[in-house]
Scaffold this active site. Sequence first.
Site, short mmCIF file in Angstrom:
data_model
loop_
_atom_site.label_atom_id
_atom_site.label_comp_id
_atom_site.label_asym_id
_atom_site.label_seq_id
_atom_site.Cartn_x
_atom_site.Cartn_y
_atom_site.Cartn_z
N GLY A 73 -5.40 32.45 -15.60
CA GLY A 73 -6.46 33.45 -15.63
C GLY A 73 -7.84 32.79 -15.76
N ASN A 153 -9.59 41.68 -24.96
CA ASN A 153 -8.35 41.08 -25.45
C ASN A 153 -8.24 41.07 -26.97
OD1 ASN A 153 -10.55 39.19 -24.63
ND2 ASN A 153 -9.38 37.75 -25.88
N GLN A 181 -6.26 40.95 -19.36
CA GLN A 181 -5.55 41.64 -20.45
C GLN A 181 -5.03 43.01 -20.00
OE1 GLN A 181 -3.68 40.96 -23.49
NE2 GLN A 181 -5.35 39.47 -23.35
N SER A 201 -3.55 37.12 -14.85
CA SER A 201 -2.80 35.96 -15.32
C SER A 201 -1.36 36.37 -15.61
CB SER A 201 -3.46 35.41 -16.58
OG SER A 201 -2.75 34.31 -17.06
N HIS A 203 1.17 35.21 -17.29
CA HIS A 203 1.88 35.12 -18.58
C HIS A 203 1.53 36.27 -19.51
CE1 HIS A 203 -1.24 33.46 -21.47
NE2 HIS A 203 -1.84 33.19 -20.33
N THR A 239 -1.22 21.79 -3.75
CA THR A 239 0.11 22.26 -3.36
C THR A 239 0.48 23.49 -4.18
OG1 THR A 239 0.75 20.03 -2.75
CG2 THR A 239 2.55 21.58 -3.22
N CYS A 326 -10.81 29.35 -33.54
CA CYS A 326 -10.78 28.35 -34.61
C CYS A 326 -11.44 27.09 -34.05
CB CYS A 326 -9.32 28.07 -34.93
SG CYS A 326 -9.06 27.42 -36.54
#
Length: 383
Positions: A73, A153, A181, A201, A203, A239, A326
């Site tokens: 993403g 998100n 999201q 994205s 995942h 590729t 963080c």
Amino acid sequence: MPERTIYLDHAATTPLDPRVLDAMIPYFTTEYGNASSIYTLGRHAMQAIDSAREQVVDILNCRPTEIAFTGCGSESDNLAIKGMAYASQKKGHHLITSPIEHHAVLHTCQYLERFGFKTTYLPVDSYGRVDPDDVGRAITDQTVLVSIMYANNEVGTIEPVAEIGRICRAKKVPFHIDAVQAGGSLSLDVAALNADLLSLSAHKFYGPKGVGILYVRQGMRLLPQLQGGSQERGRRAGTENVAGIVGAVTALRLAYEELPQVEPRIIALRDRLIASLLTIPGSYLTGHPTERLPNIASLCFEGVEGESILLNLDLLGIAASTGSACTSGSVDPSHVLLAMGLPVEVAHGSLRLTLGKANTDADVDTMLEVLPGIIEKLRGLRG
Ligand code: PLP
């Protein structure tokens, strides 16, 4: 160790759906050809990618040629923003975005500022919503791109992207939507959204990590950000990740096929979490009360550090998030919550619980049993 993790961090990532893995496996094993090779194995790989592009078309209401596969993403966001900015320099050097975007957008704009671009960061209201009229007012004859996320998100607030897109279209300024999201839960019809570019994205919707999708409306001129081969119609050298692309598209298709069954269940779990947690004294809902993603319950608790809550939950086998970044050992409060006007002390006590299709009523029960005690304990330690 707890027997099983209760996973309440689906906004961070989702587990791979076993059916997606099944669809991917042949491209790791027998069908390992390079899609640029002209012999049979290579052609099979190219056919798999072409077929993947075709499957996206119905969900996005676009042409197959308007889809580029990327490496995540963040890469889709970078390619959309840098690609448009660098290709449009004759027109101007002005970008418009909001301060609650993901860092894949914010840091990309900041990077471009080092090379002479200027960014307008539009204000957001206390729910994190951008006012579409502000977009209209901020556009100048120098503006080369507006980039606003579909849904946040951290707090789940859904932005009025279709209306923003309408204003951009009327003013002939390209509009990019970071839909990372929102992918898998909100409509991705790019025509209805008035989107010129849209990032996804895999995942985030039970697909593999390391695969992004970028919709690029026909006619948009984009400068590629990776030099090399002419893959993805010259928009992204390298590729192709055939297994990843097949997995991403299988996951997207399954997500939208199953949405009518999955969504009401997740909304019910979310609403139960929110309603119960708001009975804890000194708790606040963050984000919009109704215009929010089905799976995000985000709250702040006065007088506690979000990170301390996470550590206590982790000891009990519960995975959650604060939503904040963080950096170098110090925990900064979330840029999203601060942009929404929350005081720093309150923003420090943020907790983001994000549900997924495998979560159950029992998961929510456990959370509701343990969290009030954890907060009470942490407040006791401080005071
Ligand atoms: N944009 C948003 C809104 C996100 O939530 C994320 C990831 O959390 C990204 C972009 C980056 O996506 P990726 O992790 O695939 O690079």
